[in-house]
Write a protein that holds these residues in place. Structure first.
Motif, PDB file in Angstrom:
ATOM      1  N   CYS A  16     -39.308  26.914  55.732  1.00 24.45           N
ATOM      2  CA  CYS A  16     -38.984  28.304  55.398  1.00 24.45           C
ATOM      3  C   CYS A  16     -37.482  28.442  55.546  1.00 24.45           C
ATOM      4  CB  CYS A  16     -39.679  29.276  56.343  1.00 24.45           C
ATOM      5  SG  CYS A  16     -39.177  29.118  58.070  1.00 24.45           S
ATOM      6  N   GLU A  17     -36.926  29.426  54.865  1.00 24.71           N
ATOM      7  CA  GLU A  17     -35.521  29.734  55.074  1.00 24.71           C
ATOM      8  C   GLU A  17     -35.403  30.653  56.273  1.00 24.71           C
ATOM      9  OE1 GLU A  17     -34.987  30.936  51.044  1.00 24.71           O
ATOM     10  OE2 GLU A  17     -33.501  29.365  50.714  1.00 24.71           O
ATOM     11  N   GLU A  18     -34.232  30.680  56.854  1.00 21.14           N
ATOM     12  CA  GLU A  18     -34.035  31.411  58.100  1.00 21.14           C
ATOM     13  C   GLU A  18     -32.644  32.036  58.060  1.00 21.14           C
ATOM     14  OE1 GLU A  18     -34.918  30.127  62.705  1.00 21.14           O
ATOM     15  OE2 GLU A  18     -33.932  28.679  61.425  1.00 21.14           O
ATOM     16  N   ALA A  19     -32.585  33.357  58.184  1.00 20.67           N
ATOM     17  CA  ALA A  19     -31.296  34.052  58.166  1.00 20.67           C
ATOM     18  C   ALA A  19     -30.901  34.420  59.587  1.00 20.67           C
ATOM     19  CB  ALA A  19     -31.401  35.319  57.309  1.00 20.67           C
ATOM     20  N   PHE A  20     -29.634  34.202  59.931  1.00 20.72           N
ATOM     21  CA  PHE A  20     -29.116  34.503  61.267  1.00 20.72           C
ATOM     22  C   PHE A  20     -28.004  35.534  61.202  1.00 20.72           C
ATOM     23  CE2 PHE A  20     -30.601  31.163  64.229  1.00 20.72           C
ATOM     24  CZ  PHE A  20     -31.225  30.299  63.350  1.00 20.72           C
ATOM     25  N   LEU A  21     -27.919  36.343  62.243  1.00 15.15           N
ATOM     26  CA  LEU A  21     -26.745  37.177  62.487  1.00 15.15           C
ATOM     27  C   LEU A  21     -26.370  36.971  63.943  1.00 15.15           C
ATOM     28  CD1 LEU A  21     -24.700  39.472  61.844  1.00 15.15           C
ATOM     29  CD2 LEU A  21     -26.476  41.088  62.533  1.00 15.15           C
ATOM     30  N   VAL A  22     -25.136  36.501  64.186  1.00 10.88           N
ATOM     31  CA  VAL A  22     -24.665  36.337  65.571  1.00 10.88           C
ATOM     32  C   VAL A  22     -24.140  37.683  66.051  1.00 10.88           C
ATOM     33  CG1 VAL A  22     -23.056  35.151  67.104  1.00 10.88           C
ATOM     34  CG2 VAL A  22     -24.082  33.922  65.176  1.00 10.88           C
ATOM     35  N   LEU A  23     -24.750  38.195  67.118  1.00 13.10           N
ATOM     36  CA  LEU A  23     -24.381  39.515  67.634  1.00 13.10           C
ATOM     37  C   LEU A  23     -23.223  39.422  68.615  1.00 13.10           C
ATOM     38  CD1 LEU A  23     -27.919  41.033  68.276  1.00 13.10           C
ATOM     39  CD2 LEU A  23     -26.434  41.410  66.307  1.00 13.10           C
ATOM     40  N   LYS A  24     -23.194  38.336  69.396  1.00 10.30           N
ATOM     41  CA  LYS A  24     -22.180  38.230  70.441  1.00 10.30           C
ATOM     42  C   LYS A  24     -22.074  36.769  70.849  1.00 10.30           C
ATOM     43  CE  LYS A  24     -21.057  40.569  74.791  1.00 10.30           C
ATOM     44  NZ  LYS A  24     -21.647  41.273  75.933  1.00 10.30           N
ATOM     45  N   GLY A  25     -20.874  36.347  71.203  1.00 13.27           N
ATOM     46  CA  GLY A  25     -20.668  34.972  71.625  1.00 13.27           C
ATOM     47  C   GLY A  25     -20.267  34.096  70.453  1.00 13.27           C
ATOM     48  N   SER A  26     -20.177  32.804  70.722  1.00  9.59           N
ATOM     49  CA  SER A  26     -19.867  31.849  69.667  1.00  9.59           C
ATOM     50  C   SER A  26     -20.632  30.576  69.982  1.00  9.59           C
ATOM     51  CB  SER A  26     -18.363  31.579  69.610  1.00  9.59           C
ATOM     52  OG  SER A  26     -17.957  30.976  70.824  1.00  9.59           O
ATOM     53  N   GLY A  27     -20.562  29.625  69.081  1.00  7.04           N
ATOM     54  CA  GLY A  27     -21.295  28.389  69.311  1.00  7.04           C
ATOM     55  C   GLY A  27     -21.138  27.456  68.131  1.00  7.04           C
ATOM     56  N   SER A  63     -20.964  36.751  62.597  1.00  8.47           N
ATOM     57  CA  SER A  63     -21.114  35.811  61.470  1.00  8.47           C
ATOM     58  C   SER A  63     -22.583  35.759  61.076  1.00  8.47           C
ATOM     59  CB  SER A  63     -20.595  34.412  61.822  1.00  8.47           C
ATOM     60  OG  SER A  63     -21.392  33.791  62.806  1.00  8.47           O
ATOM     61  N   THR A  64     -22.821  35.386  59.845  1.00  6.99           N
ATOM     62  CA  THR A  64     -24.190  35.303  59.329  1.00  6.99           C
ATOM     63  C   THR A  64     -24.351  33.995  58.571  1.00  6.99           C
ATOM     64  OG1 THR A  64     -25.902  36.490  58.067  1.00  6.99           O
ATOM     65  CG2 THR A  64     -23.676  36.578  57.186  1.00  6.99           C
ATOM     66  N   PHE A  65     -25.516  33.422  58.629  1.00  5.24           N
ATOM     67  CA  PHE A  65     -25.775  32.204  57.861  1.00  5.24           C
ATOM     68  C   PHE A  65     -27.257  32.069  57.568  1.00  5.24           C
ATOM     69  CE2 PHE A  65     -27.201  29.819  61.620  1.00  5.24           C
ATOM     70  CZ  PHE A  65     -26.520  30.455  62.653  1.00  5.24           C
ATOM     71  N   VAL A  97     -19.245  38.569  58.632  1.00  2.00           N
ATOM     72  CA  VAL A  97     -19.877  39.798  58.146  1.00  2.00           C
ATOM     73  C   VAL A  97     -18.838  40.852  57.768  1.00  2.00           C
ATOM     74  CG1 VAL A  97     -21.347  41.740  58.842  1.00  2.00           C
ATOM     75  CG2 VAL A  97     -22.036  39.403  59.384  1.00  2.00           C
ATOM     76  N   SER A  98     -17.745  40.900  58.532  1.00  2.44           N
ATOM     77  CA  SER A  98     -16.751  41.944  58.253  1.00  2.44           C
ATOM     78  C   SER A  98     -16.000  41.680  56.945  1.00  2.44           C
ATOM     79  CB  SER A  98     -15.773  42.082  59.416  1.00  2.44           C
ATOM     80  OG  SER A  98     -15.059  40.882  59.580  1.00  2.44           O
ATOM     81  N   LYS A  99     -16.166  40.485  56.386  1.00  2.00           N
ATOM     82  CA  LYS A  99     -15.513  40.188  55.106  1.00  2.00           C
ATOM     83  C   LYS A  99     -16.480  40.183  53.930  1.00  2.00           C
ATOM     84  CE  LYS A  99     -11.676  37.790  57.239  1.00  2.00           C
ATOM     85  NZ  LYS A  99     -11.097  36.493  57.642  1.00  2.00           N
ATOM     86  N   LEU A 100     -17.736  40.535  54.159  1.00  2.00           N
ATOM     87  CA  LEU A 100     -18.702  40.592  53.057  1.00  2.00           C
ATOM     88  C   LEU A 100     -18.410  41.810  52.184  1.00  2.00           C
ATOM     89  CD1 LEU A 100     -22.073  39.828  54.908  1.00  2.00           C
ATOM     90  CD2 LEU A 100     -20.719  38.268  53.495  1.00  2.00           C
ATOM     91  N   PRO A 101     -18.783  41.750  50.910  1.00  2.00           N
ATOM     92  CA  PRO A 101     -18.624  42.930  50.061  1.00  2.00           C
ATOM     93  C   PRO A 101     -19.421  44.103  50.632  1.00  2.00           C
ATOM     94  CG  PRO A 101     -19.326  41.008  48.772  1.00  2.00           C
ATOM     95  CD  PRO A 101     -19.397  40.614  50.215  1.00  2.00           C
ATOM     96  N   GLN A 102     -18.866  45.292  50.509  1.00  2.00           N
ATOM     97  CA  GLN A 102     -19.565  46.481  50.988  1.00  2.00           C
ATOM     98  C   GLN A 102     -19.842  47.419  49.832  1.00  2.00           C
ATOM     99  OE1 GLN A 102     -17.608  48.378  54.230  1.00  2.00           O
ATOM    100  NE2 GLN A 102     -17.991  46.686  55.632  1.00  2.00           N
TER     101      GLN A 102
END
Lengths: 170, 170
Positions: free
Chosen positions: A68-79, A104-106, B14-19
């Motif tokens: 399956c595909e999986e969408a992420f949104l990082v709310l806080k932190g880095s990695g 970031s999102t991926f 995310v802050s650079k995605l089209p809005q």
């Protein structure tokens, strides 16, 4: 107003939701919405899940893939996200390495083997959206696909299903 | 590493995605993942979308319903969710009122007419996950269902489809 819908209050405080770890060291998991647990009718056959997870400092997910595909949104932190985009036919092989960061999102493509980790100095908070299906885990990036472990039924399947579904093979 | 997958970098800021705003005053919208736009193959026939939206202080979404369930996570701010759980057969009727707040989550059931608004003093940031399908908007809570406006194809349909799909009626 505070009414119950299908046994749950409509609006729920995320910090008060049950948390689990799936036995992954350093992982904290909450299900925000789930096809089986919370009755997303339209999606029932597709195992749609919305999850909030935290990786403690230095923690990492298993090396795994799923159909399956999986969408992420990082709310806080880095990695770091490790991902094989052009896999060796017999094993995952050396993954690409991507920096992931707050806001970031991926999107992890179907069946790409991947792993996320958090740095030693801070936790990583992220939300993920997925059509959960078969999930295979690897001990390392050179473990043959045929030896990867199928984790099915998983955590919530075990809670929700009376009879395990049919296994599939790579 | 910064490689392109299907024409997009894998990890996006995310802050650079089209809005966009969908012409709704005070709304700011970014698509994090979308079945049509970003190639979520498994979901293509189900219009799965992951959206990040902000309502400016005092803004509100249209009164609307859609034939899909919709999961929300409020990232920041607070506001009110209006929702009809037991609709009058001819029009939505007086909605229930729910306080929504930072770190709250809720699931809007299929075809329940709803509206979210932000307070006058602060914006509301939320992420939503949905199987987008037909969407009907109402001028007020007593507008007959038969007069509700079908918005289809919508914004991204218009971008992605060459031929509009068949309309359905209530």
């Amino acid at each position: 107003m505070w009414i119950m819908i299908k046994g749950f209050p409509l609006v729920r405080n995320v910090s008060k939701l049950p948390q689990g770890s799936f036995r992954i060291p350093g992982l904290s998991h909450s299900t925000l919405a789930g096809s089986v647990l919370h009755g997303m009718k339209e999606a029932r056959h597709y195992f749609v899940e919305v999850w909030l997870q935290t990786l403690a400092p230095g923690a990492r997910t298993p090396i795994h893939r799923h159909s399956c595909e999986e969408a992420f949104l990082v709310l806080k932190g880095s990695g770091t996200l490790y991902l094989t985009t052009n896999m060796h036919p017999e094993f995952p092989g050396n993954p690409h390495e991507f920096r992931i960061f707050s806001n970031s999102t991926f999107l992890v493509p179907i069946d790409d083997v991947h792993q996320a980790n958090s740095p030693l100095y801070s936790p990583l908070f992220f939300i993920l959206f997925l059509f959960f299906w078969r999930r295979f885990t690897y001990d390392d990036w050179f473990m043959p696909h045929t030896a990867a472990k199928l984790l099915f039924p998983i955590f919530w399947d075990a809670v929700c299903y009376q009879t395990p579904l049919e296994r599939d093979e790579l």
